[in-house]
Write a protein that holds these residues in place. Structure first.
Motif, PDB file in Angstrom:
ATOM      1  N   ASP A 123       0.999  -1.487  -0.097  1.00  0.00           N
ATOM      2  CA  ASP A 123       0.324   0.163   0.314  1.00  0.00           C
ATOM      3  C   ASP A 123       0.994   1.397  -0.095  1.00  0.00           C
ATOM      4  O   ASP A 123       2.433   1.160  -0.172  1.00  0.00           O
ATOM      5  N   GLU A 124       0.212   2.100   0.555  1.00  0.00           N
ATOM      6  CA  GLU A 124       1.014   3.419   0.394  1.00  0.00           C
ATOM      7  C   GLU A 124       2.198   3.392   1.181  1.00  0.00           C
ATOM      8  O   GLU A 124       3.470   3.725   1.333  1.00  0.00           O
ATOM      9  N   ASN A 125       1.982   3.404   2.533  1.00  0.00           N
ATOM     10  CA  ASN A 125       3.449   2.855   3.661  1.00  0.00           C
ATOM     11  C   ASN A 125       3.963   1.477   2.918  1.00  0.00           C
ATOM     12  O   ASN A 125       4.450   0.832   3.863  1.00  0.00           O
ATOM     13  N   LEU A 126       4.450   1.134   2.250  1.00  0.00           N
ATOM     14  CA  LEU A 126       4.834  -0.310   1.820  1.00  0.00           C
ATOM     15  C   LEU A 126       6.238  -0.944   2.164  1.00  0.00           C
ATOM     16  O   LEU A 126       6.731  -1.397   2.841  1.00  0.00           O
ATOM     17  N   GLU A 127       6.942   0.292   2.089  1.00  0.00           N
ATOM     18  CA  GLU A 127       8.378   0.320   2.889  1.00  0.00           C
ATOM     19  C   GLU A 127       8.416   0.643   4.692  1.00  0.00           C
ATOM     20  O   GLU A 127       9.333  -0.694   4.659  1.00  0.00           O
ATOM     21  N   GLN A 128       7.479   0.992   5.000  1.00  0.00           N
ATOM     22  CA  GLN A 128       7.249   1.294   6.383  1.00  0.00           C
ATOM     23  C   GLN A 128       6.886  -0.256   6.409  1.00  0.00           C
ATOM     24  O   GLN A 128       6.948  -0.740   7.604  1.00  0.00           O
ATOM     25  N   LYS A 292      -6.855  13.246 -11.505  1.00  0.00           N
ATOM     26  CA  LYS A 292      -7.858  14.466 -11.535  1.00  0.00           C
ATOM     27  C   LYS A 292      -8.908  14.449 -12.033  1.00  0.00           C
ATOM     28  O   LYS A 292      -9.513  14.321 -11.938  1.00  0.00           O
ATOM     29  N   LYS A 293      -8.793  12.803 -11.906  1.00  0.00           N
ATOM     30  CA  LYS A 293     -10.109  12.360 -12.939  1.00  0.00           C
ATOM     31  C   LYS A 293     -10.601  10.772 -12.205  1.00  0.00           C
ATOM     32  O   LYS A 293     -12.016  10.942 -12.263  1.00  0.00           O
ATOM     33  N   GLY A 294      -9.773  10.933 -11.152  1.00  0.00           N
ATOM     34  CA  GLY A 294     -10.047  10.027  -9.846  1.00  0.00           C
ATOM     35  C   GLY A 294     -10.674   8.878 -10.150  1.00  0.00           C
ATOM     36  O   GLY A 294     -10.665   7.503  -9.881  1.00  0.00           O
ATOM     37  N   LEU A 295      -9.333   8.645 -11.483  1.00  0.00           N
ATOM     38  CA  LEU A 295      -8.738   6.923 -11.365  1.00  0.00           C
ATOM     39  C   LEU A 295      -8.273   5.993 -10.634  1.00  0.00           C
ATOM     40  O   LEU A 295      -7.755   4.756 -11.294  1.00  0.00           O
ATOM     41  N   LEU A 296      -7.333   6.490  -9.808  1.00  0.00           N
ATOM     42  CA  LEU A 296      -6.632   5.544  -9.382  1.00  0.00           C
ATOM     43  C   LEU A 296      -6.999   5.626  -8.077  1.00  0.00           C
ATOM     44  O   LEU A 296      -7.434   5.834  -6.983  1.00  0.00           O
ATOM     45  N   GLU A 297      -6.251   3.858  -7.257  1.00  0.00           N
ATOM     46  CA  GLU A 297      -6.756   3.592  -5.891  1.00  0.00           C
ATOM     47  C   GLU A 297      -6.393   4.490  -5.729  1.00  0.00           C
ATOM     48  O   GLU A 297      -5.013   5.292  -5.787  1.00  0.00           O
ATOM     49  N   PRO A 298      -6.240   4.759  -4.189  1.00  0.00           N
ATOM     50  CA  PRO A 298      -5.540   6.400  -3.275  1.00  0.00           C
ATOM     51  C   PRO A 298      -4.130   5.212  -2.811  1.00  0.00           C
ATOM     52  O   PRO A 298      -3.085   6.738  -2.380  1.00  0.00           O
ATOM     53  N   VAL A 300      -1.843   4.184  -5.129  1.00  0.00           N
ATOM     54  CA  VAL A 300      -1.479   5.078  -5.308  1.00  0.00           C
ATOM     55  C   VAL A 300      -0.677   6.863  -5.682  1.00  0.00           C
ATOM     56  O   VAL A 300      -0.221   6.956  -5.282  1.00  0.00           O
ATOM     57  N   VAL A 301      -2.042   7.148  -5.431  1.00  0.00           N
ATOM     58  CA  VAL A 301      -2.068   8.587  -5.075  1.00  0.00           C
ATOM     59  C   VAL A 301      -1.232   8.564  -4.299  1.00  0.00           C
ATOM     60  O   VAL A 301      -0.867  10.214  -4.009  1.00  0.00           O
ATOM     61  N   LYS A 302      -1.359   8.385  -3.044  1.00  0.00           N
ATOM     62  CA  LYS A 302      -0.326   8.614  -1.870  1.00  0.00           C
ATOM     63  C   LYS A 302       1.270   8.747  -1.754  1.00  0.00           C
ATOM     64  O   LYS A 302       1.453   9.387  -0.845  1.00  0.00           O
ATOM     65  N   ARG A 303       1.435   7.823  -3.155  1.00  0.00           N
ATOM     66  CA  ARG A 303       2.692   7.684  -2.686  1.00  0.00           C
ATOM     67  C   ARG A 303       3.627   8.670  -3.508  1.00  0.00           C
ATOM     68  O   ARG A 303       3.278   8.859  -5.498  1.00  0.00           O
ATOM     69  N   ASP A 304       4.759   9.046  -3.523  1.00  0.00           N
ATOM     70  CA  ASP A 304       5.546   9.589  -4.495  1.00  0.00           C
ATOM     71  C   ASP A 304       6.353   9.042  -5.678  1.00  0.00           C
ATOM     72  O   ASP A 304       6.645   9.126  -7.035  1.00  0.00           O
ATOM     73  N   LEU A 305       6.616   8.121  -5.010  1.00  0.00           N
ATOM     74  CA  LEU A 305       7.760   7.079  -5.943  1.00  0.00           C
ATOM     75  C   LEU A 305       6.588   6.009  -6.757  1.00  0.00           C
ATOM     76  O   LEU A 305       6.195   5.188  -6.268  1.00  0.00           O
ATOM     77  N   HIS A 306       6.722   5.826  -8.218  1.00  0.00           N
ATOM     78  CA  HIS A 306       5.932   4.895  -8.836  1.00  0.00           C
ATOM     79  C   HIS A 306       6.573   4.922 -10.047  1.00  0.00           C
ATOM     80  O   HIS A 306       7.548   5.681 -10.656  1.00  0.00           O
ATOM     81  N   SER A 307       5.561   4.081 -10.747  1.00  0.00           N
ATOM     82  CA  SER A 307       6.489   2.874 -12.094  1.00  0.00           C
ATOM     83  C   SER A 307       5.452   3.779 -13.406  1.00  0.00           C
ATOM     84  O   SER A 307       5.003   5.117 -12.848  1.00  0.00           O
ATOM     85  N   SER A 308       5.510   3.212 -14.592  1.00  0.00           N
ATOM     86  CA  SER A 308       4.579   3.756 -15.726  1.00  0.00           C
ATOM     87  C   SER A 308       3.980   3.054 -15.469  1.00  0.00           C
ATOM     88  O   SER A 308       3.444   2.886 -16.611  1.00  0.00           O
ATOM     89  N   ILE A 309       3.579   1.932 -14.526  1.00  0.00           N
ATOM     90  CA  ILE A 309       2.214   1.138 -14.798  1.00  0.00           C
ATOM     91  C   ILE A 309       1.258   1.795 -13.797  1.00  0.00           C
ATOM     92  O   ILE A 309       1.461   2.268 -12.447  1.00  0.00           O
ATOM     93  N   PHE A 310      -0.241   1.529 -14.788  1.00  0.00           N
ATOM     94  CA  PHE A 310      -0.944   2.125 -13.725  1.00  0.00           C
ATOM     95  C   PHE A 310      -1.517   0.787 -13.309  1.00  0.00           C
ATOM     96  O   PHE A 310      -2.919   1.026 -15.251  1.00  0.00           O
TER      97      PHE A 310
END
Length: 357
Positions: A123-128, A292-298, A300-310
């Motif tokens: 989840d957004e706290n993966l590393e922790q 912006k369109k509300g298409l992502l799960e929370p 993913v939205v809450k993480r700064d680091l992400h890949s190019s897969i959505f």
């Protein structure tokens, strides 16, 4: 990047947002494969006499690209084969930490064997989450994907270095299938003890080839049982008991592994720095637009680091609509997975957003 789009004829017909499922075959690789099979057709065993030379070149290319000594580069037909060989060589009863709902080829290979398993949440706290489980359970091994296959969540490589500092005896086994080929990666400088990856996705090398990289100390940490005549053949595995030889017991396919070498050369010609820049740019633009369109799960939205897969919200009807607009993607989990590689453009993102309206 536009100069290299001509390497991928599929782009003339489709908006290809499906590298996470299957990478495109470049013309350079296709041409090499045709020449290879023509040589086999007209020269027979003479081509086989060059097998060692071809595979040595592949091993050296992989080692050069990822900064790993060639005698610690194993060539396998796919990630699953190599990872099962790896886990078969681990002593029974070891504690292995996994990520819950990670790619099945990682988790199943561990769960099907006699290990104690524990899990960290993605989840957004993966590393922790990983750190807390590591502190509580004190596992011997952490096996995981660098980039998650369903939603594209990407682990922080700097965090892995911190994890290694806090737990120096913890072995880190990484699956780079959804990562390798998207940015510059220095294996020797990384925290990973083992990195394996199939290369038909982001490295655009076609099917039937993968690699495994090992740090030097892994010779003393695992004892795979696989062995065959080919285990002792070749410049970098000529001694009995060679670690990489145990991952290569039978004849190697020069067609498929030679394709990997050509694919690496194409990446080097393009410039991995250029690829990384374009992938990161598209990932950033896509994330902003999807958020912006509300298409992502929370998470993913809450993480700064992400890949190019959505993984974007959408059902079967939306998926069919995208396909009818010649936009190729995949249904994964509860949504639709789209992925952007260096040959993609802002126009591809705009076509997707327009179709989603």
């Amino acid at each position: 990047m536009k100069n290299f789009r001509k390497q991928f004829p599929v782009l003339n017909q489709y908006t290809y947002l499906n590298t996470a499922a299957s990478g495109l075959l470049p013309e350079a690789v296709m041409e090499w494969r045709q020449d290879h099979d023509l040589d086999l057709l007209i020269s027979g065993s003479i081509l086989k006499e060059k097998q060692g030379e071809v595979l040595t070149g592949v091993r050296e290319a992989v080692g050069r690209f990822f900064n790993c000594a060639p005698n610690r580069v194993a060539l396998t037909p796919n990630f699953s084969y190599g990872f099962n060989t790896l886990m078969e060589g681990v002593e029974k009863g070891k504690k292995v930490m996994l990520l819950k709902n990670d790619y099945p080829s990682v988790n199943w290979a561990v769960e099907s064997r006699d290990f104690e398993t524990c899990y960290a949440e993605i989840d957004e706290n993966l590393e922790q989450n990983i750190l807390e489980v590591a502190e509580r359970v004190q596992p011997d091994i952490f096996a995981f994907s660098l980039v998650q296959w369903i939603n594209g969540i990407k682990i922080d490589l700097d965090f892995l270095k911190e994890l290694k500092q806090n737990f120096p005896d913890l072995l880190l086994f990484g699956d780079g299938t959804q990562y390798c080929g998207t940015e510059n990666f220095d294996f020797e400088d990384s925290a990973l003890d083992v990195l394996g990856a199939s290369t038909y996705k982001w490295m655009n090398a076609g099917y039937g080839n993968a690699f495994f990289l090992f740090k030097q100390h892994m010779e003393d940490k695992i004892s795979p049982r696989s062995l065959g005549f080919n285990s002792l053949q070749g410049k970098y595995k000529a001694h009995e008991g060679s670690l990489i030889g145990k991952f290569e017991p039978g004849h190697q396919d020069t067609l498929n592994f030679g394709s990997l070498k050509v694919a690496i050369e194409l990446i080097e010609k393009t410039g991995i720095e250029n690829i990384e820049k374009q992938v990161n740019f598209l990932a950033s633009e896509a994330k902003k637009a999807f958020e912006k369109k509300g298409l992502l799960e929370p998470s993913v939205v809450k993480r700064d680091l992400h890949s190019s897969i959505f993984n974007i919200r959408g059902d079967e009807a939306v998926f069919r609509k995208l396909r009818s607009n010649n936009i190729l993607c995949s249904q994964r989990g509860e949504g639709i997975r789209v992925s952007f590689h260096y040959f993609n453009s802002e126009d591809d993102l705009e076509k997707l957003l327009k179709a989603l309206k």
